[in-house]
Design an enzyme around this catalytic site. Sequence first.
Site, PDB file in Angstrom:
ATOM      1  N   SER A   1      10.419   3.042 -11.276  1.00 48.42           N
ATOM      2  CA  SER A   1      10.327   4.461 -11.631  1.00 48.42           C
ATOM      3  C   SER A   1      10.879   4.785 -13.025  1.00 48.42           C
ATOM      4  CB  SER A   1      11.033   5.320 -10.587  1.00 48.42           C
ATOM      5  OG  SER A   1      10.334   5.231  -9.375  1.00 48.42           O
TER       6      SER A   1
ATOM      7  N   THR B   1      15.309   6.092  -3.122  1.00 47.01           N
ATOM      8  CA  THR B   1      14.560   4.947  -2.639  1.00 47.01           C
ATOM      9  C   THR B   1      15.363   4.206  -1.574  1.00 47.01           C
ATOM     10  OG1 THR B   1      13.204   3.069  -3.297  1.00 47.01           O
ATOM     11  CG2 THR B   1      15.197   3.426  -4.602  1.00 47.01           C
TER      12      THR B   1
ATOM     13  N   LYS C   1      16.097   6.939   2.074  1.00 49.95           N
ATOM     14  CA  LYS C   1      15.063   7.987   2.160  1.00 49.95           C
ATOM     15  C   LYS C   1      15.174   8.874   3.399  1.00 49.95           C
ATOM     16  CE  LYS C   1      11.335   5.798  -0.438  1.00 49.95           C
ATOM     17  NZ  LYS C   1       9.891   5.557  -0.384  1.00 49.95           N
TER      18      LYS C   1
ATOM     19  N   ASP D   1       4.768  10.945  -1.623  1.00 43.97           N
ATOM     20  CA  ASP D   1       3.861   9.824  -1.336  1.00 43.97           C
ATOM     21  C   ASP D   1       2.493  10.286  -0.828  1.00 43.97           C
ATOM     22  OD1 ASP D   1       5.516   7.797  -2.182  1.00 43.97           O
ATOM     23  OD2 ASP D   1       6.375   7.417  -0.199  1.00 43.97           O
TER      24      ASP D   1
ATOM     25  N   ALA E   1       2.726  -0.270  10.268  1.00 47.25           N
ATOM     26  CA  ALA E   1       3.255   0.992  10.789  1.00 47.25           C
ATOM     27  C   ALA E   1       4.695   1.205  10.332  1.00 47.25           C
ATOM     28  CB  ALA E   1       3.164   0.988  12.312  1.00 47.25           C
TER      29      ALA E   1
ATOM     30  N   ARG F   1       1.085  -6.095  14.164  1.00 49.35           N
ATOM     31  CA  ARG F   1       1.492  -7.283  14.916  1.00 49.35           C
ATOM     32  C   ARG F   1       2.300  -6.900  16.164  1.00 49.35           C
ATOM     33  NH1 ARG F   1       6.191 -10.043  11.125  1.00 49.35           N
ATOM     34  NH2 ARG F   1       7.407  -8.154  10.759  1.00 49.35           N
TER      35      ARG F   1
ATOM     36  N   LEU G   1      -1.950  -0.743  -0.540  1.00 54.19           N
ATOM     37  CA  LEU G   1      -0.840  -0.029  -1.192  1.00 54.19           C
ATOM     38  C   LEU G   1      -0.051  -0.924  -2.145  1.00 54.19           C
ATOM     39  CD1 LEU G   1      -1.559   2.304   0.562  1.00 54.19           C
ATOM     40  CD2 LEU G   1       0.737   2.341   1.486  1.00 54.19           C
TER      41      LEU G   1
ATOM     42  N   TYR H   1       0.908  -3.139  -5.295  1.00 57.01           N
ATOM     43  CA  TYR H   1       0.510  -3.055  -6.713  1.00 57.01           C
ATOM     44  C   TYR H   1       0.841  -4.319  -7.492  1.00 57.01           C
ATOM     45  CZ  TYR H   1       5.122  -1.035  -6.169  1.00 57.01           C
ATOM     46  OH  TYR H   1       6.414  -0.806  -5.771  1.00 57.01           O
TER      47      TYR H   1
HETATM   48  P1  NAP Z   1       8.166  -1.412   5.793  1.00 57.69           P
HETATM   49  O1  NAP Z   1       8.718  -0.108   6.163  1.00 57.69           O
HETATM   50  O2  NAP Z   1       9.019  -2.628   5.852  1.00 57.69           O
HETATM   51  O3  NAP Z   1       6.881  -1.642   6.755  1.00 57.69           O
HETATM   52  C1  NAP Z   1       6.108  -2.795   6.683  1.00 57.69           C
HETATM   53  C2  NAP Z   1       5.053  -2.825   7.786  1.00 57.69           C
HETATM   54  O4  NAP Z   1       4.367  -4.068   7.624  1.00 57.69           O
HETATM   55  C3  NAP Z   1       5.598  -2.815   9.201  1.00 57.69           C
HETATM   56  O5  NAP Z   1       4.623  -2.288  10.082  1.00 57.69           O
HETATM   57  C4  NAP Z   1       5.790  -4.321   9.488  1.00 57.69           C
HETATM   58  O6  NAP Z   1       5.665  -4.674  10.841  1.00 57.69           O
HETATM   59  C5  NAP Z   1       4.594  -4.890   8.763  1.00 57.69           C
HETATM   60  N1  NAP Z   1       4.883  -6.255   8.344  1.00 57.69           N
HETATM   61  C6  NAP Z   1       5.825  -6.657   7.478  1.00 57.69           C
HETATM   62  N2  NAP Z   1       5.812  -8.007   7.343  1.00 57.69           N
HETATM   63  C7  NAP Z   1       4.853  -8.453   8.197  1.00 57.69           C
HETATM   64  C8  NAP Z   1       4.367  -9.747   8.536  1.00 57.69           C
HETATM   65  N3  NAP Z   1       4.859 -10.851   7.989  1.00 57.69           N
HETATM   66  N4  NAP Z   1       3.368  -9.834   9.446  1.00 57.69           N
HETATM   67  C9  NAP Z   1       2.883  -8.726  10.014  1.00 57.69           C
HETATM   68  N5  NAP Z   1       3.291  -7.461   9.727  1.00 57.69           N
HETATM   69  C10 NAP Z   1       4.265  -7.329   8.828  1.00 57.69           C
HETATM   70  O7  NAP Z   1       7.556  -1.416   4.332  1.00 57.69           O
HETATM   71  P2  NAP Z   1       6.961  -0.144   3.544  1.00 57.69           P
HETATM   72  O8  NAP Z   1       8.030   0.543   2.816  1.00 57.69           O
HETATM   73  O9  NAP Z   1       6.112   0.613   4.492  1.00 57.69           O
HETATM   74  O10 NAP Z   1       6.072  -0.874   2.411  1.00 57.69           O
HETATM   75  C11 NAP Z   1       4.929  -1.607   2.762  1.00 57.69           C
HETATM   76  C12 NAP Z   1       4.135  -1.993   1.511  1.00 57.69           C
HETATM   77  O11 NAP Z   1       3.631  -0.832   0.883  1.00 57.69           O
HETATM   78  C13 NAP Z   1       4.952  -2.738   0.453  1.00 57.69           C
HETATM   79  O12 NAP Z   1       4.155  -3.751  -0.083  1.00 57.69           O
HETATM   80  C14 NAP Z   1       5.213  -1.687  -0.587  1.00 57.69           C
HETATM   81  O13 NAP Z   1       5.349  -2.225  -1.896  1.00 57.69           O
HETATM   82  C15 NAP Z   1       3.955  -0.843  -0.495  1.00 57.69           C
HETATM   83  N6  NAP Z   1       4.159   0.527  -0.940  1.00 57.69           N
HETATM   84  C16 NAP Z   1       3.462   0.955  -2.016  1.00 57.69           C
HETATM   85  C17 NAP Z   1       3.620   2.253  -2.463  1.00 57.69           C
HETATM   86  C18 NAP Z   1       2.846   2.728  -3.651  1.00 57.69           C
HETATM   87  O14 NAP Z   1       3.243   3.741  -4.240  1.00 57.69           O
HETATM   88  N7  NAP Z   1       1.772   2.074  -4.024  1.00 57.69           N
HETATM   89  C19 NAP Z   1       4.516   3.119  -1.802  1.00 57.69           C
HETATM   90  C20 NAP Z   1       5.210   2.641  -0.699  1.00 57.69           C
HETATM   91  C21 NAP Z   1       5.031   1.340  -0.278  1.00 57.69           C
HETATM   92  P3  NAP Z   1       6.926  -4.665  11.851  1.00 57.69           P
HETATM   93  O15 NAP Z   1       7.205  -3.208  12.097  1.00 57.69           O
HETATM   94  O16 NAP Z   1       6.409  -5.399  13.020  1.00 57.69           O
HETATM   95  O17 NAP Z   1       8.045  -5.359  11.117  1.00 57.69           O
END
Ligand code: NAP
Length: 276
Positions: free
Chosen positions: A15, A60, A64, A100, A123, A147, A217, A219
């Site tokens: 950021s 962050t 959050k 977001d 999720a 999963r 999502l 980048y």
């Molecule tokens: P998070 O809260 O940790 O959630 C990750 C999700 O992915 C959960 O549902 C998790 O499942 C699942 N997951 C993680 N590792 C896995 C694996 N090895 N196999 C299967 N499922 C898996 O993460 P988040 O904050 O939502 O971020 C997720 C992604 O979005 C990241 O790559 C982040 O960089 C990106 N993102 C991008 C933006 C943007 O502005 N472009 C904004 C926010 C996030 P479980 O619940 O079973 O662990």
Amino acid sequence: MNLAIIGHPIGHTLSPAMQKAALAEKFPTAEYIPIDIPPGKLVVAVEGLKNLGFRGFNVTIPHKTNVMQFLDEVDPDAKIIGAVNTVVNNGGRLTGYNTDVIGFLAGLENFNVTDSNAVMLGAGGAARAVLWALCKRKAKRISIGVRNALKAQKLADDFKDLGTIEVFHWEDQNFDDRLSEADILINTTPLGMSPHIDNMPPIDLRKLNQTAFVYDLIYTPEKTKFLLEAEKLGHKIANGVEMLVFQGAESFRLWTGEYAEVEVMRRAMIDRLSQL
Ligand code: NAP
């Protein structure tokens, strides 16, 4: 004008690059400072930033959700999502927002969510904003593939009055039917994110409706394996850069009352990403 971003750790945050670039255009004397705040210091940090007269701050991981209890008001989007990423200080009164949703919708380009069949993978935290954006724009049906379906059901239950939402294990055969009917497929998991660029969600993209728009999502890298495979199959694709830039642009607008130069922010972000 003083602004900040708080998180723990904070070294990874992208950021500052884009906010400083945007501020330099319109508010050259403004500061945007990354501050590492461990969880036990959150309340002290929020009070401190308020009392020091900071105009606002980004929030962050891991603050959050916890930050919400220390604010005077939380905007409806942030309340539904259950997370704040932007705080505005109006003369000592703190209001929390989640930008977001706006960021996610900006990344959709011309795709029209209304009445579409949407499929999401994952999720977690980002999924909550995506799910609310899809509900807000009145998707016909939202199918979440994960999963751990039990865990994801909690997310679906939280949103059950806001849209038609169903949860599947992503290797369930019924989920393949949802893929074949999807107008949009969104990856909200980190699978495929640098440095693990050979990973991708375990779904067969050949099952996907051929006209579906595919949005990741992530980048970094610019094109994940998931997007590269979708592109090879002829799908229109988008990565997470626009979401990142537009959520930042909306924070800028909330603090300053002015629209940011989005192109300046995008360029600064892409420059920063290329250095990683
Ligand atoms: P998070 O809260 O940790 O959630 C990750 C999700 O992915 C959960 O549902 C998790 O499942 C699942 N997951 C993680 N590792 C896995 C694996 N090895 N196999 C299967 N499922 C898996 O993460 P988040 O904050 O939502 O971020 C997720 C992604 O979005 C990241 O790559 C982040 O960089 C990106 N993102 C991008 C933006 C943007 O502005 N472009 C904004 C926010 C996030 P479980 O619940 O079973 O662990």
